[in-house]
Enzyme design. Structure first.
Site, PDB file in Angstrom:
ATOM      1  N   ALA A   1       0.865  -1.177   0.000  1.00 24.20           N
ATOM      2  CA  ALA A   1       0.000   0.000   0.000  1.00 24.20           C
ATOM      3  C   ALA A   1       0.903   1.228   0.000  1.00 24.20           C
ATOM      4  O   ALA A   1       2.065   1.154   0.410  1.00 24.20           O
ATOM      5  CB  ALA A   1      -0.899  -0.020   1.225  1.00 24.20           C
TER       6      ALA A   1
ATOM      7  N   GLU B   1      -0.528  -9.476  -0.637  1.00 27.68           N
ATOM      8  CA  GLU B   1      -1.958  -9.728  -0.394  1.00 27.68           C
ATOM      9  C   GLU B   1      -2.733  -9.752  -1.707  1.00 27.68           C
ATOM     10  O   GLU B   1      -3.633 -10.579  -1.895  1.00 27.68           O
ATOM     11  CB  GLU B   1      -2.496  -8.640   0.559  1.00 27.68           C
ATOM     12  CG  GLU B   1      -1.897  -8.775   1.962  1.00 27.68           C
ATOM     13  CD  GLU B   1      -2.123  -7.555   2.847  1.00 27.68           C
ATOM     14  OE1 GLU B   1      -1.906  -6.420   2.373  1.00 27.68           O
ATOM     15  OE2 GLU B   1      -2.519  -7.731   4.008  1.00 27.68           O
TER      16      GLU B   1
ATOM     17  N   GLU C   1       4.982  -5.281   7.022  1.00 27.03           N
ATOM     18  CA  GLU C   1       4.269  -4.199   7.705  1.00 27.03           C
ATOM     19  C   GLU C   1       4.810  -3.898   9.097  1.00 27.03           C
ATOM     20  O   GLU C   1       4.831  -2.742   9.530  1.00 27.03           O
ATOM     21  CB  GLU C   1       2.762  -4.532   7.809  1.00 27.03           C
ATOM     22  CG  GLU C   1       2.015  -4.392   6.497  1.00 27.03           C
ATOM     23  CD  GLU C   1       2.024  -5.651   5.648  1.00 27.03           C
ATOM     24  OE1 GLU C   1       2.825  -6.573   5.912  1.00 27.03           O
ATOM     25  OE2 GLU C   1       1.221  -5.720   4.702  1.00 27.03           O
TER      26      GLU C   1
ATOM     27  N   GLY D   1       0.667  -5.094   0.801  1.00 30.24           N
ATOM     28  CA  GLY D   1      -0.530  -5.167  -0.039  1.00 30.24           C
ATOM     29  C   GLY D   1      -0.277  -5.856  -1.370  1.00 30.24           C
ATOM     30  O   GLY D   1      -1.208  -6.395  -1.980  1.00 30.24           O
TER      31      GLY D   1
HETATM   32  N1  CO8 Z   1       4.568   3.169  -0.856  1.00 28.45           N
HETATM   33  C1  CO8 Z   1       4.958   4.316  -1.413  1.00 28.45           C
HETATM   34  N2  CO8 Z   1       6.103   4.454  -2.110  1.00 28.45           N
HETATM   35  C2  CO8 Z   1       6.889   3.378  -2.229  1.00 28.45           C
HETATM   36  C3  CO8 Z   1       6.551   2.147  -1.672  1.00 28.45           C
HETATM   37  C4  CO8 Z   1       5.322   2.059  -0.950  1.00 28.45           C
HETATM   38  N3  CO8 Z   1       4.889   0.907  -0.406  1.00 28.45           N
HETATM   39  N4  CO8 Z   1       7.548   1.262  -1.937  1.00 28.45           N
HETATM   40  C5  CO8 Z   1       8.464   1.924  -2.655  1.00 28.45           C
HETATM   41  N5  CO8 Z   1       8.083   3.198  -2.823  1.00 28.45           N
HETATM   42  C6  CO8 Z   1       8.788   4.264  -3.556  1.00 28.45           C
HETATM   43  C7  CO8 Z   1      10.013   4.741  -2.774  1.00 28.45           C
HETATM   44  O1  CO8 Z   1       9.637   5.709  -1.799  1.00 28.45           O
HETATM   45  C8  CO8 Z   1      10.860   5.328  -3.891  1.00 28.45           C
HETATM   46  O2  CO8 Z   1      10.313   6.599  -4.229  1.00 28.45           O
HETATM   47  P1  CO8 Z   1      11.343   7.838  -4.517  1.00 28.45           P
HETATM   48  O3  CO8 Z   1      12.180   7.394  -5.674  1.00 28.45           O
HETATM   49  O4  CO8 Z   1      10.416   8.962  -4.846  1.00 28.45           O
HETATM   50  O5  CO8 Z   1      12.140   8.022  -3.283  1.00 28.45           O
HETATM   51  C9  CO8 Z   1      10.562   4.402  -5.069  1.00 28.45           C
HETATM   52  O6  CO8 Z   1       9.341   3.740  -4.751  1.00 28.45           O
HETATM   53  C10 CO8 Z   1      11.646   3.359  -5.267  1.00 28.45           C
HETATM   54  O7  CO8 Z   1      11.816   2.685  -4.040  1.00 28.45           O
HETATM   55  P2  CO8 Z   1      13.269   2.435  -3.379  1.00 28.45           P
HETATM   56  O8  CO8 Z   1      14.208   3.546  -3.753  1.00 28.45           O
HETATM   57  O9  CO8 Z   1      13.056   2.184  -1.925  1.00 28.45           O
HETATM   58  O10 CO8 Z   1      13.705   1.101  -4.149  1.00 28.45           O
HETATM   59  P3  CO8 Z   1      14.722  -0.011  -3.639  1.00 28.45           P
HETATM   60  O11 CO8 Z   1      14.959  -0.905  -4.806  1.00 28.45           O
HETATM   61  O12 CO8 Z   1      15.883   0.584  -2.940  1.00 28.45           O
HETATM   62  O13 CO8 Z   1      13.904  -0.832  -2.504  1.00 28.45           O
HETATM   63  C11 CO8 Z   1      11.969  -1.979  -1.628  1.00 28.45           C
HETATM   64  C12 CO8 Z   1      12.785  -1.581  -2.886  1.00 28.45           C
HETATM   65  C13 CO8 Z   1      12.771  -2.931  -0.770  1.00 28.45           C
HETATM   66  C14 CO8 Z   1      10.704  -2.648  -2.138  1.00 28.45           C
HETATM   67  C15 CO8 Z   1      11.628  -0.702  -0.808  1.00 28.45           C
HETATM   68  O14 CO8 Z   1      11.086   0.290  -1.680  1.00 28.45           O
HETATM   69  C16 CO8 Z   1      10.623  -0.931   0.280  1.00 28.45           C
HETATM   70  O15 CO8 Z   1      10.969  -1.483   1.311  1.00 28.45           O
HETATM   71  N6  CO8 Z   1       9.354  -0.487   0.074  1.00 28.45           N
HETATM   72  C17 CO8 Z   1       8.323  -0.579   1.064  1.00 28.45           C
HETATM   73  C18 CO8 Z   1       7.794  -1.979   1.177  1.00 28.45           C
HETATM   74  C19 CO8 Z   1       6.745  -2.075   2.262  1.00 28.45           C
HETATM   75  O16 CO8 Z   1       7.000  -1.819   3.419  1.00 28.45           O
HETATM   76  N7  CO8 Z   1       5.511  -2.450   1.887  1.00 28.45           N
HETATM   77  C20 CO8 Z   1       4.429  -2.614   2.806  1.00 28.45           C
HETATM   78  C21 CO8 Z   1       3.610  -1.375   2.878  1.00 28.45           C
HETATM   79  S1  CO8 Z   1       2.319  -1.484   4.122  1.00 28.45           S
HETATM   80  C22 CO8 Z   1       1.097  -2.375   3.374  1.00 28.45           C
HETATM   81  O17 CO8 Z   1       1.195  -2.742   2.260  1.00 28.45           O
HETATM   82  C23 CO8 Z   1      -0.114  -2.640   4.200  1.00 28.45           C
HETATM   83  C24 CO8 Z   1      -1.311  -3.048   3.313  1.00 28.45           C
HETATM   84  C25 CO8 Z   1      -2.586  -2.899   4.004  1.00 28.45           C
HETATM   85  C26 CO8 Z   1      -2.851  -1.476   4.390  1.00 28.45           C
HETATM   86  C27 CO8 Z   1      -4.170  -1.253   4.951  1.00 28.45           C
HETATM   87  C28 CO8 Z   1      -4.053  -0.319   6.141  1.00 28.45           C
HETATM   88  C29 CO8 Z   1      -4.810   0.924   6.104  1.00 28.45           C
END
Ligand code: CO8
Length: 262
Positions: free
Chosen positions: A69, A117, A137, A114
């Site tokens: 998400a 999921e 998460e 997400g």
């Molecule tokens: N949301 C928003 N932006 C994201 C997300 C995300 N989940 N994941 C990546 N991005 C963005 C980064 O901020 C970055 O943006 P920018 O270039 O503007 O800084 C761009 O995508 C590229 O990401 P990275 O530079 O971090 O890329 P890497 O290759 O270094 O890393 C990863 C890749 C490991 C996937 C890393 O981006 C990461 O850890 N992302 C987050 C993963 C995460 O924690 N996901 C779970 C989110 S919570 C969730 O999904 C709950 C679902 C249910 C919610 C319901 C509750 C209300």
């Protein structure tokens, strides 16, 4: 609602009887914003009444399937907004599970939170060579909200679900297949692999495919007797179709069946 334009958030392509939906926010690793959820819902609306459709493939643009998400949207949520967002996402993913034709997740890269999921709400999860699954998460101080704590247990069992949800570790394609999170690993082009799987499905009786999907999902959580009763009813229903007559005649005549989906 989101301020994003829904137009380009999902790329839609038709290959014969198969629709390919590509989630298209590659710069945010296809994170599920409210706008992207709306766009996916709208795409499903358009596909739902399509009688010629035999399968849907969902994949992601760029290096991710879906990295979760959208954290930049969620960061400011209060409990009321968080509950509403979780409900919204859960309704959408339930819709995929109940969708009349098989939905195949072609997981090309990160499928986190997400994204994992979303994949699990699909009928068949295919793991590309670069697939990385996880429920990270807890690293953000929250828990899965789009069904992860429930669907993961059903897919892989308590032991592995607790491992993934409590440690937040990611697993690659081989481990995902080994634990039953993904059905198959696809070497090379994962969307091509998904189309090949869709072709295997297309060769079968269309009504039977729909009813088999329904029989499995509708009773997956119920007791065995209720499930067997539902299965008997749907099995009997097959005998009201031309596809059953054709499928069995073709077998006995030693020829390929020509199903009409009726
Ligand atoms: N949301 C928003 N932006 C994201 C997300 C995300 N989940 N994941 C990546 N991005 C963005 C980064 O901020 C970055 O943006 P920018 O270039 O503007 O800084 C761009 O995508 C590229 O990401 P990275 O530079 O971090 O890329 P890497 O290759 O270094 O890393 C990863 C890749 C490991 C996937 C890393 O981006 C990461 O850890 N992302 C987050 C993963 C995460 O924690 N996901 C779970 C989110 S919570 C969730 O999904 C709950 C679902 C249910 C919610 C319901 C509750 C209300």
């Amino acid at each position: 609602m989101s301020t994003e334009s829904n137009g380009a958030l999902i790329l839609r392509e038709r290959r014969g009887a198969v629709a390919i939906l590509t989630l298209n926010r590659p710069r945010a690793l296809n994170a599920l914003s409210a706008g992207l959820l709306d766009a996916l819902d709208a795409a499903l609306d358009d596909l739902e009444g399509d009688d010629g459709l035999r399968a849907v493939v969902i994949t992601g643009a760029g290096k991710a399937f879906v990295a979760g998400a959208d954290i930049s949207e969620m960061a400011a949520y209060d409990p009321i907004l968080a509950e509403a967002f979780a409900s919204r996402g859960q309704r959408l993913l339930n819709r995929l599970t109940a969708f009349p034709v098989p939905v195949i997740a072609a997981v090309n890269g990160f499928a986190l939170g997400g994204g994992c999921e979303l994949a699990m709400a699909c009928d068949i999860v295919l793991a590309g060579e670069h697939a990385r699954f996880g429920q990270p998460e807890v690293k953000l101080g929250v828990i899965p909200g789009f069904g992860g704590t429930q669907r993961l247990v059903r897919r892989v069992g308590l032991t592995k679900a607790l491992d993934l949800c409590l440690t937040a570790r990611m697993v690659g394609a081989d481990e995902a297949v080994e634990m039953g999170l993904a059905a198959r690993k696809i070497e090379g082009d994962v969307v091509g692999g998904a189309l090949a799987v869709a072709e295997e499905i297309e060769a079968n009786g269309p009504v039977a495919v729909r009813l088999a999907k329904r029989a499995i999902h509708e009773n997956a959580d119920g007791d065995l007797e209720a499930g067997l009763a539902a299965e008997r009813t749907l099995f009997a229903l097959c005998f009201a179709t031309r596809d059953q007559t054709e499928g069995m005649e073709a077998f006995l005549d030693r020829r390929a069946a020509h199903f009409t989906g009726s």
